[in-house]
Design an enzyme around this catalytic site. Structure first.
Site, PDB file in Angstrom:
ATOM      1  N   ILE A   1      -3.241 -23.688 -42.212  1.00  0.00           N
ATOM      2  CA  ILE A   1      -2.976 -23.162 -43.552  1.00  0.00           C
ATOM      3  C   ILE A   1      -2.266 -24.191 -44.431  1.00  0.00           C
ATOM      4  CG2 ILE A   1      -0.758 -22.119 -42.945  1.00  0.00           C
ATOM      5  CD1 ILE A   1      -1.595 -19.748 -44.796  1.00  0.00           C
ATOM      6  N   LYS A   2      -1.469 -25.090 -43.827  1.00  0.00           N
ATOM      7  CA  LYS A   2      -0.751 -26.089 -44.638  1.00  0.00           C
ATOM      8  C   LYS A   2      -1.710 -27.052 -45.320  1.00  0.00           C
ATOM      9  CE  LYS A   2      -0.021 -29.139 -40.664  1.00  0.00           C
ATOM     10  NZ  LYS A   2       0.987 -29.777 -39.782  1.00  0.00           N
ATOM     11  N   GLY A   3      -2.873 -27.275 -44.727  1.00  0.00           N
ATOM     12  CA  GLY A   3      -3.931 -28.020 -45.383  1.00  0.00           C
ATOM     13  C   GLY A   3      -3.687 -29.505 -45.548  1.00  0.00           C
TER      14      GLY A   3
END
Length: 245
Positions: free
Chosen positions: A126-128
């Site tokens: 999710i942090k990408g």
């Protein structure tokens, strides 16, 4: 657009380029002379060493600046250009929901002995990466990140169990073309196990050439600097083009 172009340094078309390299020569005048000799053989004339720095007692790192006569023919450039629009996360979610009416399942990991998860995590977590959220952020995507050192049989088995729509593999280790051999083994295993019903196969890594998809037996190859949004947009594009997936 012009067909023929030359490098730009101080003035348009002056052919000036800058390159860096390391030679196994101790730092000093002899090393600088060796660097200039190499630059000359590379077609740089005149050339000058603008930076040299010792790397331990036996190696020297150089930055060389000089002029070349070479011309680039843009008509002969062969690359894979993005043939689909970049979508926002909300657009990706809407497209998946409308087309599949369920979540799109993505399984990813690093295969073989590769323990470098930075690339696959940048796309999936999710942090990408590069200011973009990873695929875990997308509401209509279900992401299964298997992590590092995943064997090909394990990847196939888990992908079948999860009913994966797409499989993403990352390869950073390139010694003896390990990234090529591992990816070819993976694609062959999916073809043998699932035939035409296999998921989309996507490979990524800094040494991959996007033109290699056919050689590797995968649907898409992503190289250095790929963002999660590019991958998510491709999934929507590929899903629309091949409904069977």
């Amino acid at each position: 657009m012009k067909r023929h172009v030359r490098p730009y340094g101080d003035t348009t078309g002056d052919g000036m380029i800058q390159t860096s390299f390391t030679l196994p020569v101790p730092h000093g005048p002899r090393a600088d002379g060796a660097a200039l000799q190499l630059a000359g053989k590379m077609g740089m004339d005149p050339a000058m060493v603008v930076h040299s720095k010792p790397i331990g007692p036996d190696f020297t790192f150089f930055v060389v600046y000089g002029s070349v006569k070479h011309i680039v023919d843009l008509d002969e450039v062969r690359v894979v250009e993005r043939e689909y629009p970049l979508l926002s996360p909300s657009e990706v979610n809407s497209a998946v929901k409308k087309s599949l009416r369920r979540k799109l399942v993505v399984v990813g990991g690093c295969i073989g002995t590769d323990a470098h998860t930075v690339g696959i995590d940048a796309i999936l977590n999710i942090k990408g990466f590069a200011g973009e959220k990873g695929l875990e952020y997308y509401r209509e995507l279900r992401v299964v990140n298997l992590g590092a050192q995943v064997s090909v049989p394990e990847l196939v088995k888990r992908s079948r169990a999860e009913k994966a729509d797409a499989v993403l593999v990352s390869q950073v280790v390139t010694q003896r073309d390990a990234h090529i051999h591992n990816t070819q083994e993976m694609s062959a295993a999916f073809r043998e196990a699932m035939g035409d019903r296999r998921p989309l196969l996507i490979a990524g890594g800094p040494r991959f050439d996007p033109l290699m998809s056919g050689e590797l037996g995968v649907d898409r190859v992503f190289g250095r600097g790929t963002t999660p949004g590019e991958v998510a947009s491709y999934l929507v594009h590929a899903m629309a083009a091949t409904p069977a997936h």
